[in-house]
Design an enzyme around this catalytic site. Sequence first.
Site, mmCIF file in Angstrom:
data_model
loop_
_atom_site.group_PDB
_atom_site.id
_atom_site.type_symbol
_atom_site.label_atom_id
_atom_site.label_comp_id
_atom_site.label_asym_id
_atom_site.label_seq_id
_atom_site.Cartn_x
_atom_site.Cartn_y
_atom_site.Cartn_z
ATOM 1 C CB CYS A 75 -0.926 0.003 1.214
ATOM 2 S SG CYS A 75 -1.920 1.508 1.349
ATOM 3 C CG ASN A 77 -1.792 6.824 -0.841
ATOM 4 O OD1 ASN A 77 -0.955 7.586 -1.300
ATOM 5 N ND2 ASN A 77 -2.930 6.566 -1.454
ATOM 6 C CG HIS A 169 -2.518 -1.863 -9.604
ATOM 7 N ND1 HIS A 169 -3.347 -0.993 -8.931
ATOM 8 C CD2 HIS A 169 -1.535 -2.181 -8.740
ATOM 9 C CE1 HIS A 169 -2.872 -0.795 -7.707
ATOM 10 N NE2 HIS A 169 -1.771 -1.504 -7.568
ATOM 11 C CD GLU A 218 -6.952 1.122 -2.610
ATOM 12 O OE1 GLU A 218 -6.270 0.229 -2.055
ATOM 13 O OE2 GLU A 218 -6.918 2.313 -2.264
ATOM 14 C CB CYS A 227 -5.130 3.657 -4.967
ATOM 15 S SG CYS A 227 -4.329 2.033 -5.075
ATOM 16 N N GLY A 230 -1.865 2.248 -7.097
ATOM 17 C CA GLY A 230 -2.677 2.501 -8.280
ATOM 18 C C GLY A 230 -2.159 3.678 -9.081
#
Length: 297
Positions: A75, A77, A169, A218, A227, A230
């Site tokens: 992840c 972020n 993704h 997500e 994201c 992303g």
Amino acid sequence: MIWNFTKMQGAGNDFVVLDGVRQRIEMTPERARALGDRHFGIGADQILLVETPSHPEADFRYRIFNCDGSEVEHCGNGARCFVRFVHEQKLSGRNPLKAEIATGLLVLDQGADGEVRVDMGQTRYEPEALPFDAQGLASRPCGDDTLWTLPLPDGSSPEISLVAISNPHAVQVVDDVDAAPVATQGPLIESHPRFAHRVNAGYMQVLGRNEIKLRVYERGAGETLACGTGACAAVAAGIRRGLLDSPVRVRTRGGLLTVAWDGQHLSMQGPAVTVFQGQVDIDALTASFNTKEAARP
């Protein structure tokens, strides 16, 4: 059992962060769901757990649980919030830091301006990297990329780029991201049986050679305000398609991220903010959550 926690956000992507170094944290899918519930819990897109590492070169281990209880590989972020948390909690003064995730090591650097830069590592694009079952599907080259046509139950057949950045993704280009069918089509892509471990569905609008707008549905969390992985996947796909040049400003609904790509390695920079701190009785919270779940019709 009382747990100390910190609520944080990075470009609106919000987290419950737990110190598993100085307190004993036994995370389960049930507890993650209770913490992430926005009505019966604290509320978050993901639960982040900081632990002592097993890798000899890492400073900490960094684990990510979606609000549906599933554990995921990465992840972006959250990684930025992880660095801010470690420094604010005085778990370490090192900068940059090395974090152990499920698929390797991350290098994270907090700048004097408070923004955090994350070396996201290498990307892969072959179907088996996600993994994705491409057998029998139509595809076509687009620059250095390959676009796969994915038939969906609603009758649509978007052309997607496949990008693996620790987690998977599927990125598509749209004319107007605000009007894109993220809420309706996104779940169909996210749970499509051709993706063995589900997928993050990205919708990218190209504003210029160095700027995009992005929305992402997500895995295990639904649409979030931002994201990080992303954003990196969209930039990599856009550059490979010949639409973008590095660095790229990524405008999400929660704020601005900056992504750079040298053809192999991606780096991302953006904010990481502490919202509040508190304590939670995890057993009482989980019991209350379970009662709510049992009462559902």
